[in-house]
Design a protein around this motif. Structure first.
Motif, short mmCIF file in Angstrom:
data_model
loop_
_atom_site.label_atom_id
_atom_site.label_comp_id
_atom_site.label_asym_id
_atom_site.label_seq_id
_atom_site.Cartn_x
_atom_site.Cartn_y
_atom_site.Cartn_z
N ALA A 34 14.04 -11.08 9.50
CA ALA A 34 13.80 -10.26 10.69
C ALA A 34 14.22 -8.80 10.56
CB ALA A 34 14.46 -10.91 11.91
N GLY A 35 15.41 -8.54 10.03
CA GLY A 35 15.86 -7.15 9.91
C GLY A 35 14.99 -6.35 8.95
N ALA A 36 14.66 -6.95 7.81
CA ALA A 36 13.82 -6.27 6.82
C ALA A 36 12.42 -6.04 7.38
CB ALA A 36 13.75 -7.10 5.54
N ASP A 37 11.85 -7.04 8.05
CA ASP A 37 10.51 -6.88 8.63
C ASP A 37 10.50 -5.81 9.71
OD1 ASP A 37 9.69 -8.90 6.93
OD2 ASP A 37 9.05 -10.27 8.51
N ALA A 38 11.55 -5.78 10.55
CA ALA A 38 11.63 -4.76 11.61
C ALA A 38 11.70 -3.37 11.01
CB ALA A 38 12.83 -5.03 12.52
N GLU A 39 12.47 -3.22 9.94
CA GLU A 39 12.61 -1.91 9.30
C GLU A 39 11.31 -1.45 8.65
OE1 GLU A 39 15.50 -0.03 6.00
OE2 GLU A 39 16.52 -0.86 7.76
N VAL A 40 10.61 -2.35 8.00
CA VAL A 40 9.32 -1.99 7.39
C VAL A 40 8.30 -1.66 8.49
CG1 VAL A 40 7.36 -2.85 6.04
CG2 VAL A 40 9.68 -3.17 5.22
N CYS A 41 8.33 -2.40 9.58
CA CYS A 41 7.47 -2.08 10.72
C CYS A 41 7.74 -0.65 11.21
CB CYS A 41 7.71 -3.10 11.84
SG CYS A 41 6.83 -2.73 13.37
N ALA A 42 9.01 -0.29 11.30
CA ALA A 42 9.39 1.07 11.73
C ALA A 42 8.88 2.11 10.73
CB ALA A 42 10.90 1.18 11.88
N LYS A 43 9.06 1.85 9.44
CA LYS A 43 8.61 2.81 8.41
C LYS A 43 7.10 2.98 8.45
CE LYS A 43 12.45 2.04 5.21
NZ LYS A 43 12.89 1.44 3.93
N ILE A 44 6.37 1.89 8.59
CA ILE A 44 4.90 1.96 8.64
C ILE A 44 4.46 2.69 9.91
CG2 ILE A 44 2.83 0.53 8.96
CD1 ILE A 44 4.14 -1.36 6.80
N SER A 45 5.14 2.42 11.01
CA SER A 45 4.81 3.11 12.26
C SER A 45 5.03 4.61 12.13
CB SER A 45 5.64 2.54 13.42
OG SER A 45 5.33 1.17 13.62
N LEU A 46 6.14 5.01 11.52
CA LEU A 46 6.41 6.43 11.31
C LEU A 46 5.33 7.07 10.43
CD1 LEU A 46 10.28 6.31 10.87
CD2 LEU A 46 9.04 7.53 12.69
N LEU A 47 4.93 6.38 9.38
CA LEU A 47 3.85 6.90 8.51
C LEU A 47 2.53 7.01 9.29
CD1 LEU A 47 4.65 4.88 5.26
CD2 LEU A 47 4.79 7.38 5.52
N ALA A 48 2.26 6.04 10.13
CA ALA A 48 1.03 6.07 10.94
C ALA A 48 1.07 7.23 11.93
CB ALA A 48 0.86 4.74 11.68
N PHE A 49 2.20 7.42 12.60
CA PHE A 49 2.31 8.54 13.54
C PHE A 49 2.09 9.87 12.82
CE2 PHE A 49 5.37 5.71 16.11
CZ PHE A 49 4.33 5.19 16.86
N GLU A 50 2.65 9.99 11.63
CA GLU A 50 2.49 11.20 10.83
C GLU A 50 1.01 11.42 10.49
OE1 GLU A 50 3.96 12.49 6.47
OE2 GLU A 50 5.50 11.53 7.71
N TYR A 80 0.83 -1.20 0.00
CA TYR A 80 0.00 0.00 0.00
C TYR A 80 0.87 1.26 0.00
CZ TYR A 80 -3.39 3.52 1.47
OH TYR A 80 -4.16 4.65 1.55
N HIS A 81 1.98 1.21 0.76
CA HIS A 81 2.87 2.37 0.88
C HIS A 81 4.06 2.30 -0.09
CE1 HIS A 81 0.76 4.16 4.21
NE2 HIS A 81 0.70 2.98 4.78
N GLN A 82 4.01 1.34 -1.00
CA GLN A 82 5.06 1.18 -2.02
C GLN A 82 6.46 1.04 -1.41
OE1 GLN A 82 4.06 4.63 -4.37
NE2 GLN A 82 2.73 3.42 -5.69
N ILE A 83 6.54 0.18 -0.39
CA ILE A 83 7.81 -0.13 0.26
C ILE A 83 8.16 -1.56 -0.13
CG2 ILE A 83 9.02 -0.42 2.47
CD1 ILE A 83 6.83 1.43 3.72
N SER A 84 9.30 -1.74 -0.77
CA SER A 84 9.69 -3.11 -1.12
C SER A 84 10.67 -3.63 -0.07
CB SER A 84 10.30 -3.17 -2.52
OG SER A 84 11.43 -2.35 -2.57
N PHE A 85 10.58 -4.93 0.21
CA PHE A 85 11.44 -5.53 1.23
C PHE A 85 11.47 -7.04 1.08
CE2 PHE A 85 7.30 -6.10 2.90
CZ PHE A 85 7.30 -6.91 4.01
N ASN A 86 12.42 -7.66 1.77
CA ASN A 86 12.58 -9.11 1.77
C ASN A 86 11.75 -9.67 2.93
OD1 ASN A 86 13.45 -11.73 1.52
ND2 ASN A 86 15.60 -11.31 1.99
N HIS A 87 10.49 -9.96 2.66
CA HIS A 87 9.53 -10.37 3.70
C HIS A 87 9.96 -11.66 4.40
CE1 HIS A 87 5.95 -10.30 5.95
NE2 HIS A 87 5.15 -10.95 5.14
N HIS A 88 9.69 -11.72 5.69
CA HIS A 88 10.01 -12.86 6.56
C HIS A 88 11.50 -13.02 6.80
CE1 HIS A 88 5.94 -14.01 7.20
NE2 HIS A 88 5.71 -14.19 5.91
#
Length: 184
Positions: free
Chosen positions: A147-163, A137-145
């Motif tokens: 741990a480091g990639a999932d944690a970083e996408v979680c952080a990016k989505i959280s930042l977008l949500a806070f905004e 939805y947010h056009q973020i590409s990552f290597n799903h599943h």
């Protein structure tokens, strides 16, 4: 905003079977570091084929990796004093708890929040709230599943949500998400 996003991959259904941990550190609303550790789980060399199918991590990948108790202090130092956020936080908090209990280690007083809850408050019109769906939805590409990639996408989505929710400090998040913040 200061927080850390965390993600685990597990070798089996056991909560203590972390085989990979990723932590993404956010300071002043910016990602400053993402770190990933491969972990030799207590079940080694056994990995459930279902879990391997999900993340692709095999016994061979972790044969020379440290055990959880050997890396926890470094990870804990990175996370010290910050809010922990995870996507489907009940699972990741359960794995963290399971690993700490397995190794007889002190459980830190850590507040955590689920980024699914944040996403539902921010984008209540979406059909699905999985990490992959939100990343698409947010056009973020990552290597799903992984741990480091999932944690970083979680952080990016959280930042977008806070905004989107106009939350600009940890105090505002604590107040707004009060009923959703749990203690480890």
């Amino acid at each position: 905003m200061d927080f850390c996003a965390i993600d685990f991959e597990t070798a089996t259904h056991e909560r203590s079977s972390a085989c990979e941990m990723g932590i993404c550190i956010v300071q002043d609303s910016k990602i400053v570091e993402t770190k990933t550790w491969l972990i030799k789980p207590p079940s080694f060399p056994y990995f459930n084929p279902f879990n391997v199918n999900v993340h692709g991590i095999r016994a061979d990948d972790v044969k020379d990796a440290p055990t959880f108790d050997e890396i926890w202090y470094e990870a804990e130092e990175m996370m010290y004093g910050t809010l922990m956020i995870a996507h489907n936080a009940g699972f990741d908090a359960g794995v963290l708890r399971g690993c700490l209990e397995y190794y007889g280690m002190f459980k830190p007083k850590l507040n955590y929040l689920c980024s699914i809850q944040l996403a539902k408050k921010s984008w209540n019109y979406l059909p699905k709230y999985g990490l992959k769906n939100l990343a698409e939805y947010h056009q973020i590409s990552f290597n799903h599943h992984r741990a480091g990639a999932d944690a970083e996408v979680c952080a990016k989505i959280s930042l977008l949500a806070f905004e989107k929710l106009l939350l600009s400090s940890n105090e505002e998040v604590s107040e707004y998400m009060k009923s959703k913040i749990k203690v480890l």
